[in-house]
Design a protein around this motif. Structure first.
Motif, short mmCIF file in Angstrom:
data_model
loop_
_atom_site.label_atom_id
_atom_site.label_comp_id
_atom_site.label_asym_id
_atom_site.label_seq_id
_atom_site.Cartn_x
_atom_site.Cartn_y
_atom_site.Cartn_z
N UNK A 132 -1.52 -1.99 -11.56
CA UNK A 132 -1.80 -0.87 -12.44
C UNK A 132 -1.27 0.41 -11.77
N UNK A 133 -1.30 1.52 -12.50
CA UNK A 133 -0.68 2.75 -12.01
C UNK A 133 -1.33 3.25 -10.73
N UNK A 134 -2.67 3.20 -10.66
CA UNK A 134 -3.36 3.69 -9.47
C UNK A 134 -3.03 2.84 -8.25
N UNK A 135 -3.02 1.51 -8.44
CA UNK A 135 -2.71 0.61 -7.33
C UNK A 135 -1.28 0.81 -6.86
N UNK A 136 -0.35 0.98 -7.82
CA UNK A 136 1.05 1.20 -7.47
C UNK A 136 1.21 2.47 -6.65
N UNK A 137 0.51 3.54 -7.05
CA UNK A 137 0.60 4.79 -6.31
C UNK A 137 0.02 4.64 -4.91
N UNK A 138 -1.11 3.94 -4.81
CA UNK A 138 -1.74 3.73 -3.51
C UNK A 138 -0.82 2.91 -2.60
N UNK A 139 -0.19 1.86 -3.18
CA UNK A 139 0.72 1.03 -2.40
C UNK A 139 1.94 1.83 -1.95
N UNK A 140 2.47 2.69 -2.84
CA UNK A 140 3.63 3.52 -2.51
C UNK A 140 3.28 4.48 -1.36
N UNK A 141 2.15 5.15 -1.46
CA UNK A 141 1.76 6.11 -0.42
C UNK A 141 1.56 5.41 0.92
N UNK A 142 0.93 4.22 0.89
CA UNK A 142 0.69 3.49 2.12
C UNK A 142 2.02 3.06 2.75
N UNK A 143 2.95 2.58 1.92
CA UNK A 143 4.24 2.14 2.44
C UNK A 143 5.01 3.31 3.04
N UNK A 144 4.96 4.46 2.37
CA UNK A 144 5.62 5.65 2.91
C UNK A 144 5.06 6.00 4.29
N UNK A 145 3.74 5.98 4.42
CA UNK A 145 3.10 6.30 5.70
C UNK A 145 3.57 5.35 6.80
N UNK A 146 3.65 4.05 6.45
CA UNK A 146 4.03 3.06 7.46
C UNK A 146 5.51 3.19 7.83
N UNK A 147 6.36 3.51 6.85
CA UNK A 147 7.78 3.71 7.14
C UNK A 147 7.97 4.92 8.05
N UNK A 148 7.31 6.02 7.74
CA UNK A 148 7.43 7.23 8.56
C UNK A 148 6.89 6.98 9.97
N UNK A 149 5.82 6.23 10.07
CA UNK A 149 5.25 5.91 11.38
C UNK A 149 6.27 5.14 12.23
N UNK A 150 6.94 4.17 11.60
CA UNK A 150 7.90 3.38 12.35
C UNK A 150 9.18 4.17 12.66
N UNK A 151 9.62 5.00 11.72
CA UNK A 151 10.82 5.79 11.97
C UNK A 151 10.61 6.76 13.13
N UNK A 152 9.40 7.31 13.25
CA UNK A 152 9.11 8.22 14.37
C UNK A 152 9.12 7.46 15.69
N UNK A 153 8.59 6.24 15.68
CA UNK A 153 8.45 5.47 16.92
C UNK A 153 9.71 4.71 17.30
#
Length: 321
Positions: free
Chosen positions: A208-229
């Protein structure tokens, strides 16, 4: 030597004969003599006289298995369109065993179940193994770990589940029960391929839309975390993407089309954690595709994002020090 059916196997013999006659009809009703002569000249397990073919197709006596196997193999190849002889022989074996052994004859042994790697009929008919699979599934009786299941109310009590499955063990054997339970716990449950999961998250289920947004935000956070490290992570992931032989051709072609856009690739190759909010959605998508092989929802709503969502990285994360 052929034997006459006893009263208990009469119905099973009728079922076997009905299936044989349907196969004979689908093959164009070849004459008994033609069936016999073709079997005699071919790579079949036994020769069958034309009288043997006639008595088998009419159900005048219980045939030997080699007789049924030979007739079925020939008729399957004579159908239009042809049917796979091995598949048809496998379909007829439990029908023949039911004549010889009664109800237990139709059930797969534990070894047959493991080798089959499925719950039975692909044609939409319910098999005894599929019915057992529904009863064995513990989702019906307990709330499984959130990483395995959606939130739900159990359909039966734990005591009822135990009683039902004692009957399953009595009919199928403990070995079958344990192999079936392992298959279910791995996510290969009855209904999974039809998109009707018994407790597990269906891979094709839309968010659903809320779950998709939550999944997108979480994935962005994890990508940025790895790109920094890991400063070289994006380049390594691009190389791994293009070396991945398991990629779907449609996905590969979509990425190749995106890579033909110089301005988009300039965005991607100069991307940094600081510039992430300013880049286009197309660049976000391409970076997602390079870095993550798959993203799935594995936990129920209300859990922390790291327990709800699972990312399978193209380049695995390095072990922690």
């Amino acid at each position: 030597m052929s034997t006459s059916p006893n009263p208990e196997s009469h119905e099973a013999l009728r079922t076997l004969v009905t299936a044989l006659q349907e196969l004979h009809r689908a093959a164009g009703r070849p004459s008994h003599r033609r069936v016999s002569d073709s079997i005699k000249d071919g790579p079949y397990p036994a020769t069958v006289s034309h009288e043997g073919v006639r008595s088998t197709l009419k159900g005048l006596r219980t045939p030997r298995w080699e007789t049924v196997e030979s007739i079925v193999s020939f008729l399957a190849g004579s159908c239009r369109p042809p049917r796979d002889p091995d598949t048809e022989v496998a379909r007829f074996l439990p029908l023949w065993r039911a004549v010889k052994e009664g109800d237990t004859g139709v059930l797969m042994s534990a070894r047959e179940f493991v080798l089959a790697q499925s719950w039975g009929d692909d044609g939409g008919s319910w098999t005894p193994e599929m019915l057992a699979g529904v009863m064995i599934n513990p989702f019906n009786a307990v709330e499984l770990d959130p990483a395995l299941t959606l939130q739900h109310e159990p359909l039966i009590s734990e005591d009822e589940w135990v009683k039902v499955n004692l009957r399953v063990i009595d009919e199928f054997g403990a070995e079958f029960f344990l192999y079936a339970l392992l298959r279910i716990l791995k996510g290969e449950y009855v209904g999974e391929e039809r998109g009707s999961p018994y407790g597990y998250q269906s891979p094709g289920q839309e968010m659903d839309e809320d779950t998709a947004r939550e999944a997108f935000d979480f994935t962005c956070e994890q990508i940025l975390r790895r790109l920094r490290a890991e400063p070289n992570l994006l380049a390594r992931s691009i190389k791994a993407f293009h070396c991945d032989d398991s990629l779907d051709e449609e996905e590969r072609e979509e990425v190749l089309r995106a890579e033909s856009d110089p301005s988009l690739m300039r965005e991607v190759m100069t991307l940094s954690p600081e510039s992430w909010p300013e880049v286009s959605e197309e660049a976000h998508w391409l970076v997602f595709t390079y870095l993550a092989k798959e993203g799935r929802t594995v936990g129920r709503p209300g859990l922390p994002p790291e327990q709800r969502f699972l990312i399978t990285w193209r380049i695995p994360e390095p072990p922690e020090d």
